[in-house]
Write an enzyme that holds these catalytic residues in place. Structure first.
Site: not given
Length: 917
Positions: A453, A428, A279, A273-274, A368
């Protein structure tokens, strides 16, 4: 080689003459073919490295790199050195002074008029002109070394910045007096930063080191490239990543579902999953912690540099396993709602860096990837191996310190399912990773990571990222502040550059509370400037609609907008605008230059036919890999022509018979049965009028008989009067210009409507003129049709936007069509609940404008559930994927909180924690 230097100054640059570097450049320029040019550069580079090896044997303290030569070979990339502030004309005058040339001499004129071409040099090449003037006046070989040349150029740049012209002149004269004509030719090109050597920057980097170009893109520093990659065997992954030193993270290349299997080489892959957060890379060594953002900003003071400080470190310091001394983690810093046990979109009016566990929201780090484990660098290991290390580092804690779940997949259908699940959960998008991909800092294309996306797929989203460029002063409770904002899209810039021109697109005044409006005003207060119509800002293109204030794009921010559709409008430069726009959230994760472009807007408008309604992805959906490339469709070769029914009449064959329509411009769209478009245009010309195929500023009216697609867009613009074709025939029959009556009109512009209001009642009955039986019959028909006309929610919303521009107090859910899940499942039985809490919610939503329905219709926008029974959520989501438009599945808390806030809350927060399929 030059004379021996003192031990303290021993470097390769001290030993190699500048003449040798210029000789190498001369050879490269004359040689044909890229491979031959690269071979010459490789030979020069090897000699440099051999010299360094010999020096190092005699003096182990010698530390050197190829940087002194590289900064002269690629002067356009030399960021450490400031601008010289010297132009060709300045150098020409210096040469004339040093050589003692008379100002009227031939050589002096050549230098001053270097742009005039001759048979011996290129037009406009000052370095070539100077060479021919100097070749008989200079020594055959200069006496300066590469180090001395660099020292002089550094002094020129430094003193130019300090405006010490005498020192600048002294250093330039020292350079010019101690170099040969060939050396001076190349010296001039270095100063002008135009080498014209015939070998590309990429080729030079490739010969120096296979990772040089990638490393330069990460660091933007030639000196770091030359120093850190001095060893040809060194790898970028290991060099760029070190403890407590931030690096540019690896990125995903944008793609659509059709491209995944090809990019993954038809092998199994990972799906993640984004997440919608910040970040962040976490560096840990013992009890010392550092947090760096994507752009290398240090946020350690916010999240905590030790187990005793910050919003996160105290809660995760004890989660690391006992054998972990140090590590570097890559992940997303998110906000977590402890009430709903779900991650929150960072656009929900908070800054994750400033969170302090308030009102059930806390900081959560979702990891991640791992790049270092107990001193061992892992960037060159494949991602599947790095994931095994990740599980050895810490014990996950839900809501605080989590590992992002990876799902293994191998087909497009699995990607589509994952994307639809992300859409349902308001995420997203998704990230696809090749199991064999290594970690390559700042790499996007060809990295082995893909990001998908919903907006990358045609007509899949109803949200637009627009830039605030203008503002309007408020009234009432919003007085003394900017209450409305003009939003714009960018004209696509050249590759690698930021946009410089923006086009006005829409105006927004809803979707935010008074408190949020105060925050926006404080954020932008010092940047507003008055908009002057006689001297508008160059970056902003407007038409009729102009803001009262404007601000520089780089001082603004992007907002995510939801709307019902895109309508044609000449009030904005884009030629269209949004209907019912509402601010969804501020896009803090995007820079100002990352807003929607005019090209993306055109593509969206074409793909969606103006309608903005989110839906699910399908197996046949397509999207562009790059937003700047359009799909090319092959067509049969045939003459380009306009269909006969759309062609205008040939005016040269029409005889004018009267001046009834003199100086009047008319656009004919279509005609009644028995009268074609060309026939009506012929009548207009016969009566002295002019014909246009598209209405403009001088157009009197648009003539038509039936509402077509083109006419519908004209009507939506609300600029032109649309008159029935029968009016033109009346003018011809009566041989005079007939004033418009309400009965003539298909659509009335605001000005004409105001004029009609003075002379006619709402049904078209004149206040001053007698009515005949036919006109009276028309009036009665209008009375009947108006009384039977249904008032739609869209019509009500239009009225509310007109009279309550700051958001209608009772129109909160005006555009919502809601299905209430008023059933309770016990075992296998499903029964309607009497006096269900959802009945009260339904009444409240209807009070605030919503339409509630008893069946799950295709155009439902929301399904509302009681939080006590969420068993049918998977079923609703499966149904939603078959519907033409996607509906939101939320709990009743969404409606209650929206009413309390006085604005529609984002649905994601109320649907993300619901069970999925």
């Amino acid at each position: 080689m030059a004379d021996q230097a003192t031990p303290q100054e021993e470097t390769v640059a001290t030993y190699i003459p500048f003449a040798e570097l210029c000789g190498f450049l001369e050879k490269v320029q004359r040689k044909q073919g890229s491979d031959n040019k690269k071979a010459i550069f490789k030979s020069f580079l090897e000699k440099w490295r051999e010299c360094h090896t010999q020096l190092h044997k005699n003096n182990p303290n010698v530390k050197d790199s190829f940087f002194p030569a590289m900064r002269l070979i690629l002067p356009q990339l030399e960021r450490e050195r400031m601008a010289y502030g010297i132009k060709e004309h300045t150098l020409a005058k210096l040469y004339i002074e040093i050589l003692g040339l008379a100002k009227e001499s031939t050589d002096a004129k050549k230098l001053l008029n270097y742009r005039a071409p001759t048979a011996k040099q290129e037009a406009g090449d000052f370095a070539s002109v100077a060479y021919f003037v100097l070749r008989n006046r200079c020594p055959e070989k200069g006496s300066l070394t590469i180090k001395e040349v660099n020292d002089c150029l550094d002094a020129v740049a430094l003193n130019n910045a300090a405006k010490k012209k005498d020192v600048v002149k002294k250093n330039l004269m020292h350079l010019l007096r101690n170099t040969s004509a060939i050396e001076q030719k190349w010296l001039i090109r270095m100063i002008m930063k135009e080498m014209k050597v015939g070998i590309s920057q990429a080729s030079i980097f490739a010969v120096f080191h296979s990772d040089a170009e990638d490393f330069f893109n990460v660091t933007n520093s030639l000196s770091k490239v030359c120093t850190d990659l001095a060893d040809p065997k060194a790898r970028l992954n290991d060099i760029a990543i070190s403890l407590f030193s931030p690096f540019s993270p690896m990125l995903g290349m944008r793609a659509n579902t059709n491209q995944v299997e090809r990019h993954m080489e038809h092998k199994p892959f990972y799906i993640e999953t984004k997440l919608d957060g910040e970040r962040i890379q976490l560096h840990k060594d013992g009890d010392k912690f550092k947090y760096f953002s994507r752009r290398s900003h240090d946020y350690s003071s916010s999240f905590g540099e030790s187990p005793l400080s910050g919003s996160l470190t105290p809660f995760i310091a004890n989660c690391f396993k006992s054998d972990v001394q140090n590590c570097i983690l890559d992940g997303e810093m998110c906000a977590y709602n402890t009430k709903t046990d779900s991650l929150i979109s960072k656009g929900e009016n908070f800054d994750v860096k400033a969170l302090r566990d308030e009102e059930g929201i806390q900081v959560c780090y979702c990891v991640f990837d791992i790049l270092m484990f107990n001193g061992e660098k892992l960037a060159n290991r494949p991602v599947r191996e790095r994931l095994t290390y990740l599980k050895k580092v810490f014990h996950p804690v839900p809501g605080r310190f989590q590992i992002v779940e990876q799902k293994q997949a191998s087909t497009k259908s699995e990607v589509v399912d994952a994307l639809n699940e992300a859409i349902d959960l308001h995420e997203e998008g998704i990230i696809i990773k090749h199991p064999d991909s290594t970690y390559r800092p700042d790499k996007r294309k060809g990295s082995g990571w893909l990001k998908i996306k919903p907006e990358y797929i045609d007509n899949l989203m109803d949200e637009l990222d627009l830039l605030i460029v203008g503002g309007y002063f408020g009234k009432g409770s919003r007085a003394q502040m900017i209450s409305h904002f003009m939003l714009a899209v960018a004209i696509p810039p050249r590759e690698g550059q930021h946009p410089t021109v923006f086009q006005s697109f829409t105006k927004i005044g809803s979707g935010y509370s008074l408190k949020e409006l105060h925050e926006y005003n404080q954020k932008l207060a010092e940047h507003w400037r008055p908009y002057k119509k006689e001297n508008p800002p160059k970056f902003l293109q407007c038409t009729k609609e102009k803001p009262e204030l404007y601000l520089d794009p780089s001082k603004s921010f992007i907002v995510q907008i939801k709307a019902a559709e895109i309508n044609s409008s000449n009030a904005y430069k884009t030629g269209c605008t949004l209907r019912f726009p509402r601010l969804e959230k501020v896009r803090d994760d995007k820079e100002w230059h990352q807003c929607m472009t005019t090209e993306e807007l055109d593509n969206l408008r074409e793909a969606s036919q103006g309608k903005l309604a989110a839906r699910h992805a399908g197996m046949n959906d397509e999207g562009d890999e790059s937003p700047k490339k359009k799909r090319v469709v092959s067509r049969a070769n045939r003459p380009v022509a306009v269909a006969a029914r759309f062609r205008g009449v040939d005016s040269s064959e029409v005889q004018k018979v009267s001046e009834i329509l003199a100086d009047k411009e008319i656009c004919v769209v279509n005609g009644p049965p028995g009268k074609t478009k060309p026939e009506l245009e012929k009548i207009v010309i016969e009566l002295g009028g002019q014909i246009v195929q598209n209405p403009g500023q001088e157009t009197l009216c648009v003539l038509a008989d039936k509402v077509s697609l083109k006419l519908r867009n004209v009507i939506k613009s609300d600029v032109y009067d649309v008159v029935k074709a029968s009016w033109l025939l009346e003018c011809k029959e009566n041989e005079r210009y007939m004033p418009w009556l309400p009965s003539h009109m298909i659509h009335t512009s605001p000005d004409t409507k105001a004029k009609f209001a003075e002379d006619f009642d709402r049904y078209g009955d004149s206040f001053t003129q007698d009515v005949d039986p036919e006109k009276l019959k028309e009036v009665f028909q209008k009375v009947d049709s108006d009384n039977n006309e249904e008032v739609t929610p869209e019509a009500m919303a239009e009225l509310e936007m007109k009279y309550f521009p700051q958001e209608s107090p009772l129109g909160l859910f005006r555009l919502c069509k809601v299905y209430m899940d008023s059933c309770l499942v016990i075992g296998d039985q499903s029964t309607k609940i009497k006096d269900c809490s959802l009945d009260l919610v339904a009444l409240e939503m209807r009070f605030y404008g919503a339409v509630t329905v008893a069946t799950l219709e295709d155009d439902v926008t929301h399904v509302v559930l009681d939080s006590r029974d969420l068993s049918r959520v998977p079923e609703y989501r499966n149904i939603g994927r078959t519907c033409r438009t996607k509906f939101h599945v939320v709990t009743s808390d969404w409606a209650k909180d929206s009413i309390e806030a006085g604005r529609m809350k984002a649905e994601r927060q109320y649907g993300a924690s619901l069970p999925t399929v």
